[in-house]
Enzyme design. Structure first.
Site, PDB file in Angstrom:
ATOM      1  N   SER A 157       0.716  -1.671  -0.026  1.00 20.79           N
ATOM      2  CA  SER A 157      -0.196  -0.159  -0.110  1.00 20.79           C
ATOM      3  C   SER A 157       0.880   1.386  -0.196  1.00 20.79           C
ATOM      4  O   SER A 157       1.302   1.615  -0.935  1.00 20.79           O
ATOM      5  CB  SER A 157      -0.737  -0.347   1.144  1.00 20.79           C
ATOM      6  OG  SER A 157      -1.882   0.845   1.058  1.00 20.79           O
ATOM      7  N   HIS A 158       1.149   1.831   1.973  1.00 20.02           N
ATOM      8  CA  HIS A 158       1.677   3.098   1.678  1.00 20.02           C
ATOM      9  C   HIS A 158       2.807   3.093   1.783  1.00 20.02           C
ATOM     10  O   HIS A 158       3.186   4.299   1.487  1.00 20.02           O
ATOM     11  CB  HIS A 158       0.568   4.043   1.828  1.00 20.02           C
ATOM     12  CG  HIS A 158       0.342   4.162   3.239  1.00 20.02           C
ATOM     13  ND1 HIS A 158      -0.111   3.071   3.338  1.00 20.02           N
ATOM     14  CD2 HIS A 158       1.080   3.724   4.122  1.00 20.02           C
ATOM     15  CE1 HIS A 158      -0.214   2.105   5.106  1.00 20.02           C
ATOM     16  NE2 HIS A 158       0.221   2.724   5.256  1.00 20.02           N
ATOM     17  N   ASP A 186      -1.606   6.873  -3.552  1.00 23.01           N
ATOM     18  CA  ASP A 186      -0.921   6.202  -2.521  1.00 23.01           C
ATOM     19  C   ASP A 186      -0.570   4.550  -3.394  1.00 23.01           C
ATOM     20  O   ASP A 186      -0.948   4.871  -4.683  1.00 23.01           O
ATOM     21  CB  ASP A 186      -1.092   4.973  -1.452  1.00 23.01           C
ATOM     22  CG  ASP A 186      -2.403   4.208  -1.546  1.00 23.01           C
ATOM     23  OD1 ASP A 186      -2.981   4.116  -2.678  1.00 23.01           O
ATOM     24  OD2 ASP A 186      -2.370   3.415  -0.873  1.00 23.01           O
ATOM     25  N   ASP A 203      -1.049   1.553  -4.042  1.00 21.87           N
ATOM     26  CA  ASP A 203      -1.569   0.383  -4.808  1.00 21.87           C
ATOM     27  C   ASP A 203      -2.794   1.780  -5.258  1.00 21.87           C
ATOM     28  O   ASP A 203      -4.222   0.741  -5.328  1.00 21.87           O
ATOM     29  CB  ASP A 203      -2.088  -0.708  -3.918  1.00 21.87           C
ATOM     30  CG  ASP A 203      -2.910   0.153  -2.365  1.00 21.87           C
ATOM     31  OD1 ASP A 203      -2.383   0.512  -1.868  1.00 21.87           O
ATOM     32  OD2 ASP A 203      -3.718  -0.894  -2.491  1.00 21.87           O
ATOM     33  N   ASP A 229      -5.222   2.509  -3.705  1.00 19.85           N
ATOM     34  CA  ASP A 229      -6.766   2.978  -3.298  1.00 19.85           C
ATOM     35  C   ASP A 229      -7.157   4.017  -2.447  1.00 19.85           C
ATOM     36  O   ASP A 229      -8.410   3.971  -2.447  1.00 19.85           O
ATOM     37  CB  ASP A 229      -7.002   1.311  -2.281  1.00 19.85           C
ATOM     38  CG  ASP A 229      -5.757   1.209  -1.295  1.00 19.85           C
ATOM     39  OD1 ASP A 229      -5.040   1.914  -1.194  1.00 19.85           O
ATOM     40  OD2 ASP A 229      -5.763   0.032  -0.505  1.00 19.85           O
ATOM     41  N   ARG A 230      -5.923   4.491  -1.934  1.00 22.18           N
ATOM     42  CA  ARG A 230      -5.704   6.257  -0.745  1.00 22.18           C
ATOM     43  C   ARG A 230      -6.933   7.132  -1.907  1.00 22.18           C
ATOM     44  O   ARG A 230      -5.920   7.241  -3.159  1.00 22.18           O
ATOM     45  CB  ARG A 230      -5.139   6.141   0.372  1.00 22.18           C
ATOM     46  CG  ARG A 230      -4.962   4.920   0.788  1.00 22.18           C
ATOM     47  CD  ARG A 230      -4.114   5.002   1.633  1.00 22.18           C
ATOM     48  NE  ARG A 230      -4.336   3.632   2.956  1.00 22.18           N
ATOM     49  CZ  ARG A 230      -3.081   4.666   4.253  1.00 22.18           C
ATOM     50  NH1 ARG A 230      -2.560   5.598   4.280  1.00 22.18           N
ATOM     51  NH2 ARG A 230      -3.197   3.613   4.502  1.00 22.18           N
ATOM     52  N   LYS A 290     -11.220   0.348  -0.744  1.00 19.32           N
ATOM     53  CA  LYS A 290     -11.890   1.983  -1.374  1.00 19.32           C
ATOM     54  C   LYS A 290     -11.463   1.815  -2.477  1.00 19.32           C
ATOM     55  O   LYS A 290     -10.322   0.873  -2.931  1.00 19.32           O
ATOM     56  CB  LYS A 290     -11.008   2.727  -0.162  1.00 19.32           C
ATOM     57  CG  LYS A 290      -9.218   2.291  -0.135  1.00 19.32           C
ATOM     58  CD  LYS A 290      -9.008   2.500   1.460  1.00 19.32           C
ATOM     59  CE  LYS A 290      -7.600   2.623   2.190  1.00 19.32           C
ATOM     60  NZ  LYS A 290      -7.573   1.345   2.419  1.00 19.32           N
TER      61      LYS A 290
HETATM   62  C1  G16 Z   1      -5.385  -0.801   5.643  1.00 20.68           C
HETATM   63  C2  G16 Z   1      -6.570  -1.154   5.489  1.00 20.68           C
HETATM   64  C3  G16 Z   1      -7.874   0.063   6.142  1.00 20.68           C
HETATM   65  C4  G16 Z   1      -6.410   1.145   6.986  1.00 20.68           C
HETATM   66  C5  G16 Z   1      -5.620   1.372   6.416  1.00 20.68           C
HETATM   67  C6  G16 Z   1      -5.230   1.940   8.390  1.00 20.68           C
HETATM   68  O1  G16 Z   1      -5.540   0.532   4.197  1.00 20.68           O
HETATM   69  O2  G16 Z   1      -7.545  -1.345   4.636  1.00 20.68           O
HETATM   70  O3  G16 Z   1      -9.126  -0.023   6.085  1.00 20.68           O
HETATM   71  O4  G16 Z   1      -7.463   2.182   7.361  1.00 20.68           O
HETATM   72  O5  G16 Z   1      -5.136   0.129   6.644  1.00 20.68           O
HETATM   73  O6  G16 Z   1      -4.826   0.902   9.352  1.00 20.68           O
HETATM   74  P1  G16 Z   1      -4.067   0.980  10.293  1.00 20.68           P
HETATM   75  O7  G16 Z   1      -4.096   1.868  11.227  1.00 20.68           O
HETATM   76  O8  G16 Z   1      -4.112  -0.292  10.882  1.00 20.68           O
HETATM   77  O9  G16 Z   1      -2.544   1.422   9.611  1.00 20.68           O
HETATM   78  P2  G16 Z   1      -4.040   0.545   3.498  1.00 20.68           P
HETATM   79  O10 G16 Z   1      -4.545   1.500   1.961  1.00 20.68           O
HETATM   80  O11 G16 Z   1      -2.823   0.629   4.013  1.00 20.68           O
HETATM   81  O12 G16 Z   1      -4.698  -1.300   2.454  1.00 20.68           O
END
Ligand code: G16
Length: 581
Positions: A123-124, A299, A301, A303-304, A399
């Site tokens: 992800s990010h 981000d 991938d 999705d953000r 998302k």
């Molecule tokens: C994932 C989840 C999200 C979550 C985020 C942050 O996103 O899909 O629902 O809000 O992690 O999670 P945490 O606060 O536990 O770090 P992504 O974009 O990282 O796949």
């Protein structure tokens, strides 16, 4: 040639517990012998047999370093486990929302659909040989595997003794579209490489009125900028914004996907999306040029999303509330109404106020997109969002960063539709109007990254203990900032899923104040090293004369209280957070 299936002995490897969204670790960890193999076999073994044998499975991701190696391994293991077809986006690229769309929408020439997907992304988190890799599994509804499956995967990683692999299967050329077939002991095995964007673009065109967005983008009053931070959004940005919607090529920045994200941190927030932030006039030294009217970032991938106006930041919590408030009028997909709306617990209550005013069903779920999926599958929720820069709808079960941008462009187009000669109704105008109608939720999040894990656990345990004595909490508050209201309730958030009745405990520590303010603390489930403590701070203001303050200034007393109650510096040694959003 008929490929052979080999059984390889292995032993369990510690620490393969999927987090908020899959398994994320340093690349060097994923490269350790059998590390990936164990997790993939544990996943196959956790799935119902008919979702593996004879099934179609998608494998792709954000293209970060180690993705291609991982794809080749997963393809060979899928063949050996009896999977019938593997679908791969060209060059192994598919955004997380596109994977979800492909599972739900794509039909192969023989009429088959995919039953799930391995998504390769952290992800990010940054990418590169010394940075992060990640893998997660999505199910037939297009959404992340539920806890019942991820718990099984984890249990399997603790007992695994062997994995299956078709070692003599040649590596796939993932840079060229087309289907390649092989014969295996169970019959045919197909590898289908296809365009990464086609299916997703088709879906976006069904949801939004592209003609009205095209019209907006062609207006001399409107200027636009999109930053992919060198993530996989770049594989979609040119197709959608330039080819379909007529934006200028120069409005796209960092839109070539790179395996190390150009050395940057692909996290669309005010700290890491530096170039966009400067262009939008929000940088420390404001840009010389006139900033664009609208800016957005994605981000790794895709999705953000982060939404910006000219010199103006839209908090993700406000963004989902504003999308929900305007969706029916501005977005054709929602024209017959919203089934309901939902947010994660730490997200501000801006969406709650919209739901109340518009008489919509409303849900508050734990952090993690998987919790929205059940509501959507049951037809209870249309629009949802999280403070962590995630916004989406029931068009898929993830998302969706580009969807959020198209939603905002649709709203801006709608607000300007009868505005022939007048001044543009800007992003800032739309947000100010929203606050005037619904009030404003001042909101900020402090992240303390890579904290010692024991220190983080001790801090949380200290807070849970403190929660049992509200008089003590309120005494500390009065000694720190007397103007802050009393805490009237304190708990650990627990969620009972209204669809399947499952219960998720320990989902964050909450302090609820008499005036509606909230403090929330929780440990992130997406880091790859040490612990990340997140502190979420929120205060509601519905006096129109007081909604225009600087948010850090407005929240300063509550921030001080949060740091005092948690004894942040005492436990972690940190005097400053790593990131403030
Ligand atoms: C994932 C989840 C999200 C979550 C985020 C942050 O996103 O899909 O629902 O809000 O992690 O999670 P945490 O606060 O536990 O770090 P992504 O974009 O990282 O796949």
């Amino acid at each position: 040639m008929v490929f052979q299936v080999s059984k390889k002995e292995t032993v369990p490897i510690e620490g393969q517990k999927p987090g908020t969204s899959g398994l994320r670790k340093k690349v060097v960890v994923f490269k350790e012998p059998n590390y990936l193999h164990n997790f993939v076999q544990s996943t196959f073994d956790a799935l119902p047999a008919d979702q593996v044998k004879g099934a179609t499975i998608v494998v792709s991701g954000d293209g970060r370093y180690f993705s291609e190696d991982a794809i080749q391994i997963i393809v060979k293991m899928a063949a050996a486990n009896g999977v019938r077809s593997i679908w791969i986006g060209e060059n192994g690229l598919l955004s997380t929302p596109a994977v979800s769309a492909i599972i739900r929408e794509r039909i192969a020439a023989d009429g088959s659909k995919a039953s799930g997907a391995f998504i390769l992304t952290a992800s990010h988190n940054p990418g590169g040989p010394l940075e992060d890799f990640g893998i997660k599994y999505n199910m037939g509804n297009g959404g992340p595997a539920p806890e019942s499956i991820t718990d099984k995967i984890y249990a399997n990683t603790k007992t695994i003794t062997e994995y299956l692999i078709a070692e003599d299967l040649p590596d796939v050329n993932i840079s060229v579209s087309g289907v390649t077939s092989f014969d295996g002991p169970d019959g045919k095995f197909d590898i289908d490489v296809f365009d990464s964007a086609d299916e997703y673009v088709k879906l976006m065109k069904k949801i939004f009125d592209f003609a009205s967005i095209r019209n907006l983008l062609s207006s001399p009053k409107f200027t636009f900028c999109y930053d992919s931070l060198h993530g996989v959004a770049g594989a979609y940005a040119s197709r959608i914004f330039v080819e379909e919607l007529g934006a200028k090529e120069s409005s796209l920045i960092n839109c070539i996907p790179k395996e190390d994200f150009g050395g940057g941190h692909p996290d669309p927030n005010l700290t890491y999306a530096k170039e966009l932030v400067a262009r939008m006039g929000l940088g420390k030294s404001p840009s010389q040029d006139e900033p664009p009217e609208f800016g957005a970032a994605a981000d790794g991938d895709a999705d953000r999303n982060m939404i910006l106006g000219k010199r103006f930041f839209v908090t993700p919590s406000d963004s989902v509330a504003i999308i929900a408030a305007n969706a029916v009028q501005a977005i054709p997909y929602f024209s017959s109404g919203l089934k309901g709306v939902a947010r994660s617990m730490p997200t501000s209550a801006a969406l709650d106020v919209v739901a109340k005013n518009l008489n919509l069903k409303f849900f508050e779920v734990p952090t993690g997109w998987k919790f929205f999926g059940n509501l959507m599958d049951a037809g209870m929720c249309s629009v949802c969002g999280e403070e962590s820069f995630g916004t989406g709808s029931d068009h898929i079960r993830e998302k969706d960063g580009i969807w959020a941008v198209l939603a905002w462009l649709s709203i801006i187009a709608y607000k300007n539709k009868d505005n022939d000669g007048g001044k543009l109704v800007t992003v800032e105008d739309i947000v100010l109007q929203h606050w005037a109608t619904y009030g404003r939720h001042y909101y900020t999040r402090y992240d303390y990254e890579n904290v010692d894990s024991d220190a983080a656990k001790n801090l949380m345990a200290h807070l849970v203990k403190l929660q049992s004595s509200l008089p003590e909490v309120n005494k500390m508050i009065k000694e720190t900032r007397p103007e802050v209201a009393d805490v009237v309730e304190a708990d650990e958030f627990e969620y009972k899923d209204p669809v399947d009745g499952s219960i998720s405990k320990h989902q964050g520590i909450r302090f609820l104040f008499e005036d509606g303010s909230r403090l929330v603390l929780r440990l992130s489930g997406t880091g790859s090293q040490g612990a990340t403590i997140r502190v979420y701070i929120e205060q509601y203001e519905n006096d129109p004369l007081k909604t225009g303050r600087d948010s850090q200034e407005a929240l300063a007393p509550l921030v001080e209280v949060a740091l005092k109650l948690s004894n942040m510096q005492g436990f972690t040694g940190r005097s400053e957070p790593t990131v403030i959003t």
